[in-house]
Motif scaffolding. Structure first.
Motif, PDB file in Angstrom:
ATOM      1  N   THR A  67       0.844  -1.219   0.000  1.00 38.44           N
ATOM      2  CA  THR A  67       0.000   0.000   0.000  1.00 38.44           C
ATOM      3  C   THR A  67       0.869   1.255   0.000  1.00 38.44           C
ATOM      4  O   THR A  67       0.587   2.217  -0.719  1.00 38.44           O
ATOM      5  N   ILE A  68       1.940   1.251   0.802  1.00 42.70           N
ATOM      6  CA  ILE A  68       2.862   2.409   0.824  1.00 42.70           C
ATOM      7  C   ILE A  68       3.500   2.571  -0.563  1.00 42.70           C
ATOM      8  O   ILE A  68       3.613   3.685  -1.080  1.00 42.70           O
ATOM      9  N   ALA A  69       3.906   1.440  -1.177  1.00 38.74           N
ATOM     10  CA  ALA A  69       4.550   1.483  -2.501  1.00 38.74           C
ATOM     11  C   ALA A  69       3.632   2.141  -3.533  1.00 38.74           C
ATOM     12  O   ALA A  69       4.074   2.919  -4.380  1.00 38.74           O
ATOM     13  N   VAL A  70       2.321   1.845  -3.440  1.00 40.40           N
ATOM     14  CA  VAL A  70       1.357   2.412  -4.398  1.00 40.40           C
ATOM     15  C   VAL A  70       1.019   3.855  -4.045  1.00 40.40           C
ATOM     16  O   VAL A  70       1.154   4.768  -4.855  1.00 40.40           O
ATOM     17  N   GLU A  71       0.584   4.041  -2.801  1.00 38.99           N
ATOM     18  CA  GLU A  71       0.000   5.321  -2.394  1.00 38.99           C
ATOM     19  C   GLU A  71       1.036   6.416  -2.173  1.00 38.99           C
ATOM     20  O   GLU A  71       0.856   7.563  -2.583  1.00 38.99           O
ATOM     21  N   GLU A  72       2.148   6.070  -1.512  1.00 37.70           N
ATOM     22  CA  GLU A  72       3.103   7.118  -1.108  1.00 37.70           C
ATOM     23  C   GLU A  72       4.316   7.219  -2.025  1.00 37.70           C
ATOM     24  O   GLU A  72       5.038   8.204  -1.989  1.00 37.70           O
ATOM     25  N   ILE A  73       4.568   6.155  -2.827  1.00 39.56           N
ATOM     26  CA  ILE A  73       5.709   6.218  -3.759  1.00 39.56           C
ATOM     27  C   ILE A  73       5.231   6.233  -5.205  1.00 39.56           C
ATOM     28  O   ILE A  73       5.902   6.752  -6.078  1.00 39.56           O
ATOM     29  N   GLY A  74       4.044   5.675  -5.446  1.00 36.92           N
ATOM     30  CA  GLY A  74       3.476   5.730  -6.802  1.00 36.92           C
ATOM     31  C   GLY A  74       3.950   4.609  -7.707  1.00 36.92           C
ATOM     32  O   GLY A  74       4.064   4.790  -8.913  1.00 36.92           O
ATOM     33  N   LEU A  75       4.264   3.439  -7.137  1.00 40.47           N
ATOM     34  CA  LEU A  75       4.724   2.300  -7.941  1.00 40.47           C
ATOM     35  C   LEU A  75       3.544   1.509  -8.508  1.00 40.47           C
ATOM     36  O   LEU A  75       2.410   1.687  -8.083  1.00 40.47           O
ATOM     37  N   GLY A  76       3.845   0.572  -9.460  1.00 38.51           N
ATOM     38  CA  GLY A  76       2.781  -0.139 -10.169  1.00 38.51           C
ATOM     39  C   GLY A  76       2.645  -1.610  -9.808  1.00 38.51           C
ATOM     40  O   GLY A  76       3.103  -2.058  -8.752  1.00 38.51           O
ATOM     41  N   THR A 138      21.594  -3.443  -6.502  1.00 38.68           N
ATOM     42  CA  THR A 138      20.431  -3.611  -7.383  1.00 38.68           C
ATOM     43  C   THR A 138      20.075  -2.298  -8.083  1.00 38.68           C
ATOM     44  O   THR A 138      19.292  -2.298  -9.019  1.00 38.68           O
ATOM     45  N   LEU A 139      20.654  -1.176  -7.610  1.00 40.78           N
ATOM     46  CA  LEU A 139      20.458   0.092  -8.324  1.00 40.78           C
ATOM     47  C   LEU A 139      20.934  -0.051  -9.764  1.00 40.78           C
ATOM     48  O   LEU A 139      20.481   0.655 -10.655  1.00 40.78           O
ATOM     49  N   SER A 140      21.895  -0.955  -9.974  1.00 38.28           N
ATOM     50  CA  SER A 140      22.419  -1.183 -11.327  1.00 38.28           C
ATOM     51  C   SER A 140      21.358  -1.791 -12.216  1.00 38.28           C
ATOM     52  O   SER A 140      21.418  -1.675 -13.427  1.00 38.28           O
ATOM     53  N   LYS A 141      20.425  -2.514 -11.606  1.00 38.48           N
ATOM     54  CA  LYS A 141      19.446  -3.250 -12.416  1.00 38.48           C
ATOM     55  C   LYS A 141      18.036  -2.669 -12.294  1.00 38.48           C
ATOM     56  O   LYS A 141      17.386  -2.387 -13.276  1.00 38.48           O
ATOM     57  N   ASP A 142      17.568  -2.494 -11.054  1.00 42.25           N
ATOM     58  CA  ASP A 142      16.170  -2.097 -10.878  1.00 42.25           C
ATOM     59  C   ASP A 142      15.998  -1.285  -9.596  1.00 42.25           C
ATOM     60  O   ASP A 142      16.118  -1.803  -8.489  1.00 42.25           O
ATOM     61  N   VAL A 143      15.719   0.003  -9.783  1.00 39.57           N
ATOM     62  CA  VAL A 143      15.562   0.919  -8.642  1.00 39.57           C
ATOM     63  C   VAL A 143      14.400   0.507  -7.739  1.00 39.57           C
ATOM     64  O   VAL A 143      14.370   0.839  -6.557  1.00 39.57           O
ATOM     65  N   ARG A 144      13.447  -0.259  -8.294  1.00 37.99           N
ATOM     66  CA  ARG A 144      12.261  -0.628  -7.507  1.00 37.99           C
ATOM     67  C   ARG A 144      12.629  -1.415  -6.245  1.00 37.99           C
ATOM     68  O   ARG A 144      11.915  -1.371  -5.259  1.00 37.99           O
ATOM     69  N   VAL A 145      13.753  -2.145  -6.292  1.00 38.63           N
ATOM     70  CA  VAL A 145      14.187  -2.893  -5.092  1.00 38.63           C
ATOM     71  C   VAL A 145      14.341  -1.927  -3.919  1.00 38.63           C
ATOM     72  O   VAL A 145      13.830  -2.166  -2.821  1.00 38.63           O
ATOM     73  N   ILE A 146      15.024  -0.823  -4.180  1.00 34.67           N
ATOM     74  CA  ILE A 146      15.283   0.124  -3.092  1.00 34.67           C
ATOM     75  C   ILE A 146      14.009   0.857  -2.692  1.00 34.67           C
ATOM     76  O   ILE A 146      13.772   1.115  -1.506  1.00 34.67           O
ATOM     77  N   LEU A 147      13.144   1.161  -3.670  1.00 30.75           N
ATOM     78  CA  LEU A 147      11.887   1.845  -3.340  1.00 30.75           C
ATOM     79  C   LEU A 147      10.985   0.961  -2.471  1.00 30.75           C
ATOM     80  O   LEU A 147      10.370   1.433  -1.516  1.00 30.75           O
ATOM     81  N   ILE A 148      10.939  -0.355  -2.789  1.00 33.53           N
ATOM     82  CA  ILE A 148      10.132  -1.275  -1.959  1.00 33.53           C
ATOM     83  C   ILE A 148      10.779  -1.440  -0.591  1.00 33.53           C
ATOM     84  O   ILE A 148      10.090  -1.504   0.438  1.00 33.53           O
ATOM     85  N   LYS A 149      12.116  -1.468  -0.555  1.00 30.19           N
ATOM     86  CA  LYS A 149      12.821  -1.577   0.727  1.00 30.19           C
ATOM     87  C   LYS A 149      12.517  -0.353   1.600  1.00 30.19           C
ATOM     88  O   LYS A 149      12.352  -0.468   2.822  1.00 30.19           O
ATOM     89  N   LEU A 150      12.414   0.820   0.979  1.00 32.05           N
ATOM     90  CA  LEU A 150      12.065   2.032   1.737  1.00 32.05           C
ATOM     91  C   LEU A 150      10.639   1.939   2.278  1.00 32.05           C
ATOM     92  O   LEU A 150      10.363   2.356   3.406  1.00 32.05           O
ATOM     93  N   ALA A 355       7.638   9.205  -9.660  1.00 27.94           N
ATOM     94  CA  ALA A 355       6.905  10.249 -10.377  1.00 27.94           C
ATOM     95  C   ALA A 355       7.623  10.660 -11.664  1.00 27.94           C
ATOM     96  O   ALA A 355       6.997  11.126 -12.614  1.00 27.94           O
ATOM     97  N   HIS A 356       8.954  10.492 -11.694  1.00 28.09           N
ATOM     98  CA  HIS A 356       9.712  10.827 -12.901  1.00 28.09           C
ATOM     99  C   HIS A 356       9.217  10.042 -14.107  1.00 28.09           C
ATOM    100  O   HIS A 356       9.110  10.577 -15.205  1.00 28.09           O
ATOM    101  N   TRP A 357       8.931   8.749 -13.863  1.00 26.61           N
ATOM    102  CA  TRP A 357       8.485   7.903 -14.969  1.00 26.61           C
ATOM    103  C   TRP A 357       7.117   8.354 -15.472  1.00 26.61           C
ATOM    104  O   TRP A 357       6.839   8.328 -16.654  1.00 26.61           O
ATOM    105  N   LYS A 358       6.282   8.804 -14.552  1.00 24.62           N
ATOM    106  CA  LYS A 358       4.932   9.256 -14.909  1.00 24.62           C
ATOM    107  C   LYS A 358       5.004  10.454 -15.875  1.00 24.62           C
ATOM    108  O   LYS A 358       4.200  10.581 -16.779  1.00 24.62           O
ATOM    109  N   TYR A 359       5.989  11.340 -15.651  1.00 25.20           N
ATOM    110  CA  TYR A 359       6.080  12.561 -16.451  1.00 25.20           C
ATOM    111  C   TYR A 359       7.149  12.500 -17.547  1.00 25.20           C
ATOM    112  O   TYR A 359       7.415  13.489 -18.203  1.00 25.20           O
TER     113      TYR A 359
END
Length: 736
Positions: A67-76, A138-150, A355-359
């Motif tokens: 829920t945090i990943a969707v609502e507060e970070i904006g992931l898919g 994993t920043l080398s491959k997929d930033v989402r790892v760190i965003l989900i970890k946050l 949000a960068h990807w969105k815009y």
């Protein structure tokens, strides 16, 4: 025994799951809901018998993270599935291969990045640092790892209440040490602020509560002030052709506390407790003009401070943050920060990278992909860095919180570097070869040395020579991770060849003494010679820094010590094995240490000088047994983050009157007899022994620093209150 209402729990789980689906609904494509349901059911089954420390079903944690990943970070969708499954491999029999088979090749690498490494780690590193390194790579491959970890870390911090105190300290220290700076760098300001506030809540709870209460008490006065402030400008803003909103945002508790500490002022003197934010809904092509138009309206009514204008629209921060900040004088005589930005900029400031990807499609020039440029630089740094895990995390971390400096190449290309970067940082930013051969630079056509500190707007030309070689000194003045990593790599190559010779010498000496050169022995020699790694040891022997003959003395002094010196606890075990050892050692001191709260020998850490009443923890050192630190010690985040397995519980008991050293700073207006009054209170009235006193007076202002011995924080607080009452004294503070 815990009474569980299974039906009620099932309703709670379904309610939270439906809330997650509702948040995700706007962007779900065909088949997404089915995949999310499958992930939810898999996680439910995998965690069915597990509970959190609070007693609630474990499944609520992955749902909250998603829920945090969707609502507060904006992931898919992919991130929702990964968040729901993020603990499955670590906590159950599932393997990464199973995840890939069931959920595809996009989800599996993310879960892999989130799964901690287990096992035994070599001396000089730590499990936590190794896990940090794995996740950061994993920043080398997929930033989402760190965003989900946050998102995972944020939920853990929000529910830290039910954890035991030592776990609270470990988790909150890791948070302030790495996760809050990461959130900052990835542009997640709301998450960064909340993580910092929660860190303060669990390390300095009284301070946290005090500031929170004061913010609440001043809320209505603040709202009234904001209404009066925006009143005059609203009619002009209404004439704009774009809709706008105005928000008043209070500063975070942590940043208020930082300001109070840094400027040594009470809460009442923190004037910029809040900022006013004006958000304009303008299309991308008109954004710049719209923001400057709003700035013009604000400064028509209020006088701006020219030194406090920050234009992050023309040159966004490295994490993509764009905004126009100005500080203006209100008609009440108070400075007010006004932040002007567009809806897109505000979205990016709140949700950062996602949000960068969105815009992304609306970006019209490469400058607006600055965050991606930073991530590319990080990838390069991560992939070429082969230092040990703790050093790796330190290097990475050192660049997370730094501001930027904007400079130009001879051709006029803009380069962004960390604040305080030097000409040498700039050289390495261009290319490793340029950095390695850098002799000096021309800045704005003038010759400058390698360690010249860059200033905004400088134009730099690098001078090179084939005869130039990197030296250890370079590491003292470069600040960027890239330059540090490259210099270390270059030095390491030189060092390795010399170290081979040193290794042969050490092994030959040990052979002569009939000692097996196993890792344990080499590490004891390394510690004896006070070197950080075995490589450093071999290098220092090869270059003549240490005489190989001293190895003989090491044998006499260290290896022949009897087993009776068990007070030197083996630091390579886990916390439980330390505590078993601790139980055997009994003393007459005032601290209770370990799970069973035994009385054992310890030393007071010189970095923070804890005294009875301070909240403390024990840290098992390599050569000096247990050292006691305050939980607010400046070194606590690093110790607890990188070496959590060497931390033991500790708390004071007030059985004896023992004196502990504390420092006081006193500021006031100078007058005849002031020092006499101060010493009278300390020595005669409160019977406190002073170790030293130093006094400095300038232009009628008196500043004194006193080292004295007190029994506890209560004793010290009583003394501070008495000193504050002395005529002429303005401030009395404890300092480390």
């Amino acid at each position: 025994m815990l009474n569980i209402d299974v039906e009620e729990e099932r309703k709670v789980i379904l309610r939270e799951y439906r809330k997650l689906l509702k948040k995700a609904k706007p962007f779900l494509k065909d088949g997404d809901a089915k995949l999310i349901k499958k992930a939810f059911m898999t996680s439910m089954e995998a965690h069915k018998d597990m509970r959190r420390k609070s007693g609630e079903p474990y499944i609520l944690h992955p749902i909250a993270v998603a829920t945090i990943a969707v609502e507060e970070i904006g992931l898919g969708t992919t991130s929702i599935i990964a968040a729901l499954l993020h603990d499955v491999v670590e906590d159950t029999d599932w393997e990464i291969e199973d995840i890939e088979k069931e959920f595809g090749p996009k989800v599996a690498p993310i879960i892999d990045g989130l799964t901690k490494i287990s096992g035994v780690f070599e001396y000089g590193t730590s499990q936590q640092a190794e896990n940090f390194r794995k996740m950061l790579l994993t920043l080398s491959k997929d930033v989402r790892v760190i965003l989900i970890k946050l998102a995972d870390r944020l939920h853990n911090m929000r529910t830290l209440e039910s954890m035991p105190r030592n776990k609270q300290l470990k988790i909150t220290s890791e948070t302030i040490y790495l996760y809050a700076p990461l959130a900052h760098r990835l542009g997640l300001y709301a998450i960064k602020s909340e993580l910092e506030d929660l860190h303060l809540k669990y390390t300095e709870n009284e301070i946290y509560r005090d500031i929170a209460n004061k913010i609440n008490e001043t809320r209505s006065a603040r709202q009234k002030f904001i209404r009066n402030f925006i009143g005059p400008i609203e009619s002009e803003l209404d004439k704009l052709k774009w809709p706008y909103t105005i928000k008043g945002r209070p500063k975070s508790i942590y940043s208020i506390w930082n300001k109070m500490k840094k400027q040594n002022i009470p809460f009442d003197e923190v004037y910029d407790l809040f900022a006013i934010r004006i958000i304009v809904d303008a299309p991308v092509e008109n954004e710049k003009a719209a923001c400057w138009e709003v700035y013009s309206i604000v400064t028509d009514f209020y006088k701006p401070n020219p030194d406090r204008l920050r234009d992050w629209i023309s040159t966004p921060k490295a994490n993509g943050y764009e905004s126009l900040h100005t500080t203006v004088m209100s008609d009440k005589g108070q400075w007010v920060e006004v932040q002007i930005r567009t809806k897109r900029m505000d979205d990016i400031a709140e949700k950062g990278y996602a949000a960068h990807w969105k815009y992304k499609d609306s970006y019209s020039n490469p400058e607006q992909t600055r965050l991606e440029q930073w991530i590319s630089r990080v990838r390069e740094m991560l992939e070429s860095n082969d230092t040990n895990a703790i050093e790796f995390v330190d290097d990475f971390r050192s660049n997370l919180f730094s501001d930027e400096v904007f400079v130009f190449t001879p051709k006029g290309d803009l380069k962004t570097l960390p604040n305080k970067s030097t000409a040498l940082d700039f050289a390495f930013d261009i290319h490793t070869e340029v950095g390695a051969k850098c002799l000096g630079a021309k800045v704005n056509q003038k010759l400058v040395p390698l360690n010249y500190e860059l200033k905004n707007g400088d134009q730099i030309e690098i001078l090179t020579s084939n005869k130039q070689k990197p030296s250890e000194d370079w590491l003292r003045f470069v600040v960027s991770s890239k330059a540090k990593a490259k210099i270390k790599d270059l030095l390491k190559e030189d060092k390795k060849s010399a170290a081979l010779e040193g290794k042969e010498i050490v092994f030959r000496k040990l052979k002569q003494m009939k000692i097996d050169p196993k890792d344990e022995v080499i590490n004891k020699i390394r510690a004896y010679f006070d070197e950080k790694t075995p490589l450093d040891l071999y290098y220092s022997i090869a270059t003549g820094k240490h005489d190989p003959k001293l190895i003989k003395r090491f044998q006499e002094e260290v290896l022949t010590e009897k087993e009776s010196s068990r007070k030197r606890i083996n630091t390579r075990g886990d916390a439980n094995s330390f505590e078993k050892e601790l139980k055997k050692v009994k003393g007459e001191d005032m601290l209770l240490i370990g799970e069973d709260m035994d009385v054992v020998d310890y030393k007071i850490a010189g970095c923070c000088h804890p005294i009875p009443g301070d909240e403390v923890f024990g840290f098992v050192t390599v050569n000096e047994g247990i050292k006691i630190h305050r939980t607010s010690c400046p070194n606590a985040p690093e110790l607890l983050s990188n070496h959590g397995n060497r931390v033991v519980k500790a708390r004071w008991t007030s059985q004896q009157e023992i004196a502990f050293l504390a420092g006081l700073q006193i500021i006031g207006t100078d007058r005849v007899g002031l020092i006499s009054d101060v010493t009278q209170i300390i020595s005669s009235e409160l019977k406190v022994n002073m170790q030293s006193i130093s006094v400095d007076t300038k232009d009628g202002i008196f500043e004194g620093k006193i080292h004295l011995f007190v029994q506890s924080t209560k004793h010290l607080d009583k003394l501070i209150d008495k000193l504050k009452a002395v005529r002429g004294i303005v401030k009395v503070n404890r300092y480390d």
